[in-house]
Design an enzyme around this catalytic site. Sequence first.
Site, short mmCIF file in Angstrom:
data_model
loop_
_atom_site.label_atom_id
_atom_site.label_comp_id
_atom_site.label_asym_id
_atom_site.label_seq_id
_atom_site.Cartn_x
_atom_site.Cartn_y
_atom_site.Cartn_z
N ASP A 296 2.85 -9.78 3.84
CA ASP A 296 1.88 -9.62 4.94
C ASP A 296 0.44 -9.81 4.48
OD1 ASP A 296 4.09 -8.96 6.39
OD2 ASP A 296 3.64 -6.84 6.56
N LEU B 265 14.19 -15.19 6.19
CA LEU B 265 14.20 -16.50 5.53
C LEU B 265 12.83 -16.87 4.97
CD1 LEU B 265 16.39 -18.53 8.07
CD2 LEU B 265 17.08 -17.66 5.83
N THR C 54 3.31 -8.24 -1.47
CA THR C 54 3.46 -8.16 -0.02
C THR C 54 3.44 -9.56 0.58
OG1 THR C 54 2.48 -7.42 2.06
CG2 THR C 54 0.97 -7.81 0.27
N MET D 134 6.49 -12.59 10.58
CA MET D 134 6.27 -11.23 10.09
C MET D 134 4.78 -10.89 10.07
SD MET D 134 8.98 -10.84 6.97
CE MET D 134 10.71 -10.59 7.31
N GLY D 135 4.53 -9.59 9.93
CA GLY D 135 3.15 -9.10 9.91
C GLY D 135 2.98 -8.01 10.94
N ASN E 178 0.81 -1.22 0.00
CA ASN E 178 0.00 0.00 0.00
C ASN E 178 0.85 1.27 0.00
OD1 ASN E 178 0.59 -0.01 2.97
ND2 ASN E 178 -0.92 -1.65 2.95
#
Length: 388
Positions: free
Chosen positions: A136, A286, A134, A179-180, A106
């Site tokens: 995420d 990774l 992305t 992640m996130g 975004n």
Amino acid sequence: MKNIIIGHGGGPTSVLNASLAGAIKELKAKGFDGKIYAARFGSKGLLNEDFIDLTNISDHDLEVLIHTPGSAIGTSRFPLYDKEYEQIVDVLIKHNIGYVLFSGGNGSMDTIGNIYKHALKRDYHIVCGGIPKTVDNDISITDHAPGFISCAKFIMQSVSDCAQDIKGLPIHVSVIEVMGRNAGWLAASSALARVNEEDAPHIILFPEIPFDEDKFLKAVKEKHDKYGGVIVVASEGLKNKDGSPIVKPVYKTDRATYFGDVGSHLQMLIIEKLGIKARSEKPGLLCRCSTALTSDLDLEEAQLMGKTAVDAVLDEKNGYMAGIKRISSNPYKIEPILIPIGKVMLEESIFPEKYMSEDKYNVSKEFIEWLKPLVGTPKEAISFVDKK
């Protein structure tokens, strides 16, 4: 004939280069006779006139590019303001560039949207388009974005593999941080590792749900008493009830926050408050650059998004991001769509509560049905210790 420039923004993925390859392939197939430039290190290269000429890239290199992780042309999180956007328009005019494509999330869609607006003010005709990217999965409107599937597959398989380790020595709690920042899609994807109800992950912590230390520790103790070995999957962006990160950020920029080590923090909570042995694991980069677990579907859709974005700008469809509309899940079927960039500029798609379990530590059946056609299931494993 005007030239085209393609740039990458934000964190790389294992299929980001596949989108670039898909775009270049389509330009060649359409007989585009202008220069095909890439902005070296994204918006920074665009601003500094640092271009890579990919006009004559060979078919062999294009095929290698598809399977290369990271960003072969570089990427950046370089902040842009009105002054920089004006300078970018000057650069576009100077190099006779009439088409601009950016791959990213975004934030990158905000960049391409602002380039379009500033060119319009200068009465310079330029056609801008976006290619979603992305890990995420936090881009609005599109069903999902290239990069997410491969990362989700990595998380699913890693949790499944770790679960076998824990089954063989069920004495501790393993906290896996994924992640996130603000969206729990990747944390949720770990649920596909679960074959049976009692399988890992036993607890999933979403960034959308305020972290409750007492509730968390109670759940960990219950699971440990029941199973011996426990796996907790936690998002890097866990927050307290007041919205502050549960671990003090180690670094901040205009838009990005680099959080402290959430996994280690939770590990120490478990050790100090419960007296239970705990470990923390953090796949980190990774999970977004692994070629061993890159999804073929992800590679295919990444190229499709590059192709769709090229078709849009060559047809003079200005200010759109390529996107994915799901037609059906069984059998899995999608179609490419065009989404007005204004609808995705800095708009995050967070993990919805409808996809969470009632206690907010698990996912719903509906989410599993949504995700499984994308990611599949983990490699088959067998354990004799739980078969009496």
